[in-house]
Design a protein around this motif. Structure first.
Motif, PDB file in Angstrom:
ATOM      1  N   ALA A 102       0.811  -1.218   0.000  1.00 47.45           N
ATOM      2  CA  ALA A 102       0.000   0.000   0.000  1.00 47.45           C
ATOM      3  C   ALA A 102       0.846   1.271   0.000  1.00 47.45           C
ATOM      4  O   ALA A 102       0.372   2.333  -0.394  1.00 47.45           O
ATOM      5  CB  ALA A 102      -0.935  -0.007   1.205  1.00 47.45           C
ATOM      6  N   ASP A 103       2.099   1.158   0.426  1.00 43.63           N
ATOM      7  CA  ASP A 103       2.954   2.345   0.555  1.00 43.63           C
ATOM      8  C   ASP A 103       3.833   2.617  -0.658  1.00 43.63           C
ATOM      9  O   ASP A 103       4.176   3.773  -0.942  1.00 43.63           O
ATOM     10  CB  ASP A 103       3.850   2.215   1.791  1.00 43.63           C
ATOM     11  N   SER A 104       4.250   1.574  -1.352  1.00 45.35           N
ATOM     12  CA  SER A 104       5.206   1.780  -2.438  1.00 45.35           C
ATOM     13  C   SER A 104       5.140   0.655  -3.465  1.00 45.35           C
ATOM     14  O   SER A 104       4.648  -0.448  -3.172  1.00 45.35           O
ATOM     15  CB  SER A 104       6.632   1.878  -1.887  1.00 45.35           C
ATOM     16  N   SER A 105       5.643   0.956  -4.662  1.00 44.47           N
ATOM     17  CA  SER A 105       5.758  -0.029  -5.736  1.00 44.47           C
ATOM     18  C   SER A 105       7.193  -0.008  -6.257  1.00 44.47           C
ATOM     19  O   SER A 105       7.837   1.042  -6.282  1.00 44.47           O
ATOM     20  CB  SER A 105       4.802   0.297  -6.888  1.00 44.47           C
ATOM     21  N   ARG A 106       7.675  -1.162  -6.668  1.00 41.95           N
ATOM     22  CA  ARG A 106       9.029  -1.248  -7.224  1.00 41.95           C
ATOM     23  C   ARG A 106       8.959  -2.002  -8.547  1.00 41.95           C
ATOM     24  O   ARG A 106       8.376  -3.081  -8.625  1.00 41.95           O
ATOM     25  CB  ARG A 106       9.960  -1.956  -6.243  1.00 41.95           C
ATOM     26  N   TYR A 107       9.567  -1.420  -9.569  1.00 41.99           N
ATOM     27  CA  TYR A 107       9.520  -1.965 -10.919  1.00 41.99           C
ATOM     28  C   TYR A 107      10.907  -2.346 -11.399  1.00 41.99           C
ATOM     29  O   TYR A 107      11.843  -1.545 -11.332  1.00 41.99           O
ATOM     30  CB  TYR A 107       8.914  -0.927 -11.868  1.00 41.99           C
ATOM     31  N   LEU A 108      11.046  -3.585 -11.862  1.00 42.01           N
ATOM     32  CA  LEU A 108      12.270  -4.060 -12.486  1.00 42.01           C
ATOM     33  C   LEU A 108      11.920  -4.427 -13.917  1.00 42.01           C
ATOM     34  O   LEU A 108      11.154  -5.378 -14.146  1.00 42.01           O
ATOM     35  CB  LEU A 108      12.839  -5.278 -11.746  1.00 42.01           C
ATOM     36  N   PRO A 109      12.400  -3.669 -14.896  1.00 41.82           N
ATOM     37  CA  PRO A 109      11.964  -3.840 -16.285  1.00 41.82           C
ATOM     38  C   PRO A 109      12.332  -5.204 -16.857  1.00 41.82           C
ATOM     39  O   PRO A 109      13.288  -5.845 -16.406  1.00 41.82           O
ATOM     40  CB  PRO A 109      12.694  -2.710 -17.027  1.00 41.82           C
ATOM     41  N   PRO A 110      11.556  -5.651 -17.856  1.00 47.72           N
ATOM     42  CA  PRO A 110      11.798  -6.969 -18.462  1.00 47.72           C
ATOM     43  C   PRO A 110      13.186  -7.088 -19.075  1.00 47.72           C
ATOM     44  O   PRO A 110      13.644  -6.192 -19.789  1.00 47.72           O
ATOM     45  CB  PRO A 110      10.707  -7.055 -19.541  1.00 47.72           C
ATOM     46  N   ARG A 111      13.820  -8.201 -18.760  1.00 47.09           N
ATOM     47  CA  ARG A 111      15.108  -8.546 -19.352  1.00 47.09           C
ATOM     48  C   ARG A 111      15.112 -10.041 -19.626  1.00 47.09           C
ATOM     49  O   ARG A 111      14.263 -10.779 -19.136  1.00 47.09           O
ATOM     50  CB  ARG A 111      16.267  -8.180 -18.410  1.00 47.09           C
ATOM     51  N   SER A 112      16.095 -10.481 -20.364  1.00 47.74           N
ATOM     52  CA  SER A 112      16.161 -11.893 -20.744  1.00 47.74           C
ATOM     53  C   SER A 112      17.078 -12.661 -19.804  1.00 47.74           C
ATOM     54  O   SER A 112      17.902 -12.084 -19.085  1.00 47.74           O
ATOM     55  CB  SER A 112      16.668 -12.018 -22.187  1.00 47.74           C
ATOM     56  N   GLY A 113      16.913 -13.974 -19.819  1.00 44.67           N
ATOM     57  CA  GLY A 113      17.860 -14.856 -19.146  1.00 44.67           C
ATOM     58  C   GLY A 113      17.476 -15.296 -17.752  1.00 44.67           C
ATOM     59  O   GLY A 113      16.719 -14.638 -17.045  1.00 44.67           O
ATOM     60  N   GLU A 114      18.056 -16.424 -17.363  1.00 49.24           N
ATOM     61  CA  GLU A 114      17.755 -17.012 -16.057  1.00 49.24           C
ATOM     62  C   GLU A 114      18.404 -16.236 -14.910  1.00 49.24           C
ATOM     63  O   GLU A 114      17.887 -16.245 -13.789  1.00 49.24           O
ATOM     64  CB  GLU A 114      18.194 -18.481 -16.028  1.00 49.24           C
ATOM     65  N   GLU A 115      19.521 -15.590 -15.186  1.00 49.23           N
ATOM     66  CA  GLU A 115      20.156 -14.785 -14.147  1.00 49.23           C
ATOM     67  C   GLU A 115      19.242 -13.634 -13.735  1.00 49.23           C
ATOM     68  O   GLU A 115      19.110 -13.322 -12.540  1.00 49.23           O
ATOM     69  CB  GLU A 115      21.493 -14.241 -14.656  1.00 49.23           C
ATOM     70  N   ASN A 116      18.588 -13.039 -14.710  1.00 45.28           N
ATOM     71  CA  ASN A 116      17.622 -11.980 -14.408  1.00 45.28           C
ATOM     72  C   ASN A 116      16.445 -12.526 -13.606  1.00 45.28           C
ATOM     73  O   ASN A 116      16.003 -11.904 -12.626  1.00 45.28           O
ATOM     74  CB  ASN A 116      17.101 -11.369 -15.712  1.00 45.28           C
ATOM     75  N   LEU A 117      15.941 -13.694 -14.000  1.00 41.31           N
ATOM     76  CA  LEU A 117      14.805 -14.290 -13.287  1.00 41.31           C
ATOM     77  C   LEU A 117      15.171 -14.600 -11.840  1.00 41.31           C
ATOM     78  O   LEU A 117      14.366 -14.382 -10.927  1.00 41.31           O
ATOM     79  CB  LEU A 117      14.333 -15.556 -14.009  1.00 41.31           C
ATOM     80  N   GLU A 118      16.370 -15.094 -11.621  1.00 34.36           N
ATOM     81  CA  GLU A 118      16.827 -15.355 -10.253  1.00 34.36           C
ATOM     82  C   GLU A 118      16.793 -14.069  -9.425  1.00 34.36           C
ATOM     83  O   GLU A 118      16.354 -14.063  -8.260  1.00 34.36           O
ATOM     84  CB  GLU A 118      18.249 -15.922 -10.278  1.00 34.36           C
ATOM     85  N   ARG A 119      17.223 -12.978 -10.010  1.00 32.79           N
ATOM     86  CA  ARG A 119      17.216 -11.687  -9.314  1.00 32.79           C
ATOM     87  C   ARG A 119      15.785 -11.271  -8.953  1.00 32.79           C
ATOM     88  O   ARG A 119      15.527 -10.769  -7.851  1.00 32.79           O
ATOM     89  CB  ARG A 119      17.872 -10.622 -10.198  1.00 32.79           C
ATOM     90  N   LEU A 120      14.844 -11.507  -9.860  1.00 37.87           N
ATOM     91  CA  LEU A 120      13.450 -11.150  -9.604  1.00 37.87           C
ATOM     92  C   LEU A 120      12.858 -11.981  -8.463  1.00 37.87           C
ATOM     93  O   LEU A 120      12.146 -11.462  -7.600  1.00 37.87           O
ATOM     94  CB  LEU A 120      12.610 -11.343 -10.867  1.00 37.87           C
ATOM     95  N   LEU A 121      13.177 -13.272  -8.455  1.00 35.09           N
ATOM     96  CA  LEU A 121      12.655 -14.140  -7.402  1.00 35.09           C
ATOM     97  C   LEU A 121      13.220 -13.737  -6.038  1.00 35.09           C
ATOM     98  O   LEU A 121      12.496 -13.751  -5.025  1.00 35.09           O
ATOM     99  CB  LEU A 121      12.997 -15.602  -7.712  1.00 35.09           C
ATOM    100  N   ARG A 122      14.489 -13.363  -5.999  1.00 35.10           N
ATOM    101  CA  ARG A 122      15.090 -12.924  -4.741  1.00 35.10           C
ATOM    102  C   ARG A 122      14.460 -11.609  -4.271  1.00 35.10           C
ATOM    103  O   ARG A 122      14.302 -11.372  -3.074  1.00 35.10           O
ATOM    104  CB  ARG A 122      16.597 -12.765  -4.899  1.00 35.10           C
ATOM    105  N   GLU A 123      14.101 -10.780  -5.204  1.00 38.31           N
ATOM    106  CA  GLU A 123      13.438  -9.518  -4.872  1.00 38.31           C
ATOM    107  C   GLU A 123      12.094  -9.776  -4.187  1.00 38.31           C
ATOM    108  O   GLU A 123      11.763  -9.146  -3.179  1.00 38.31           O
ATOM    109  CB  GLU A 123      13.222  -8.709  -6.157  1.00 38.31           C
ATOM    110  N   VAL A 124      11.327 -10.717  -4.716  1.00 39.69           N
ATOM    111  CA  VAL A 124      10.042 -11.062  -4.105  1.00 39.69           C
ATOM    112  C   VAL A 124      10.252 -11.646  -2.720  1.00 39.69           C
ATOM    113  O   VAL A 124       9.598 -11.244  -1.745  1.00 39.69           O
ATOM    114  CB  VAL A 124       9.264 -12.066  -4.994  1.00 39.69           C
TER     115      VAL A 124
END
Length: 308
Positions: free
Chosen positions: A127-149
């Motif tokens: 409710a206080d904030s949103s964070r956006y990580l733009p689309p990129r390719s590759g599994e290394e990027n996906l790993e970063r997104l999962l860690r962010e969540v």
């Protein structure tokens, strides 16, 4: 630090046969079928061109037939829209943390996108904030997104409000996206429903719901249940009362019928999952519903210790 994506892939291969993964790939690919062409230019009509490709307005201005030329879109952008407010720190129906299920679900969907060469991004928040990580390719990027969540959900964090993240998409993100929302079974209020309608008009939208735990567990379970969203305790003695439990069960059925009606009206494919073990079949069913144009099916409401 153990790889979250490796854990996701391990679970996928444990819970699914190779044929199931092939079917999942096929259903994912079908999401873009018929939507994978971008307009490129106008050119003069030549015999053999499709009549439906003629741009009649341009033809009238030019004085001779012109047809629209399209080029194939070879890479798509997938946006994982994930609730990381405090209700996602609560237990799901399976007794697992909603956060862990959300990471697994996001990983499955992101991995399918990576297998198809698509870019994957993340928009999450509360409710206080949103964070956006733009689309990129590759599994290394996906790993970063999962860690962010995984790192963004806490019991003492701000409350959930997916309306804020949907509003962010509508205000700031351009271009058509495949958006996969991962959230719990919250009831959309009128503002959220209106935002969801706009989102559906601009993007391809799929919705995966993590079923909430039961706020009224039986007397043989833990002494208290706590609603993480409100902080209120429900004494086991009160929850064990048969009349209260019956009224609660009926209220949950009525609530789910109302919630399902919202998704049907909006034309958004929605599927529910109870825990990590049924994420894979839930994703398959979700993709199948989107492909077939079936908005959603009824889900269940149910049990745990900390509910959201």
């Amino acid at each position: 630090m153990p790889s979250l994506l490796r854990r996701v892939k391990s679970k996928m291969f444990i819970f699914a046969h190779r044929r199931t993964l092939t079917l999942l790939d096929g259903e994912y690919g079908s999401v873009f079928k018929g939507r994978s062409l971008d307009f490129d230019e106008l050119r003069a009509y030549v015999p053999g061109d499709e009549v439906r490709d003629i741009d009649w307005k341009a033809t009238a201005r030019h004085g001779s037939p012109l047809v629209k030329r399209y080029v194939a879109v070879r890479r798509h952008s997938v946006l994982l829209l994930v609730d990381t407010g405090r209700t996602m720190a609560a237990q799901a129906l399976s007794g697992e943390s909603k956060k862990d299920i959300a990471v697994h679900a996001a990983g499955v969907l992101g991995y399918l996108a990576c297998r198809h060469g698509d870019d994957v991004g993340l928009l999450h928040g509360n409710a206080d904030s949103s964070r956006y990580l733009p689309p990129r390719s590759g599994e290394e990027n996906l790993e970063r997104l999962l860690r962010e969540v995984e790192a963004s959900v806490a019991l003492d964090g701000p409350p959930s409000s997916l309306a804020e993240q949907i509003d962010y998409v509508l205000r700031y993100l351009k271009g058509r996206l495949l958006i996969v929302a991962v959230a719990d079974g919250f009831m959309p209020d009128p503002r959220t429903e209106a935002l969801m309608r706009k989102l559906r008009a601009r993007h391809e939208v799929l919705w995966l719901t993590i079923q909430d735990a039961d706020l009224a567990p039986g007397a043989d379970s833990s002494p208290h249940s706590t609603d993480v969203g409100t902080g209120q305790d429900i004494p086991a003695a009160l929850a064990a009362d048969s009349k209260i439990r019956a009224a609660y069960a009926q209220a949950m059925i009525d609530r789910e019928e109302q919630r399902s009606g919202i998704f049907r009206r909006l034309g958004i494919a929605e599927q529910q999952t109870t825990g990590n073990e049924d994420v894979l079949p839930a994703v398959f069913t979700l993709l199948e519903k989107h492909h077939s144009g079936t908005p959603n099916a009824r889900g269940a409401a149910g049990g745990g210790k900390r509910a959201g």
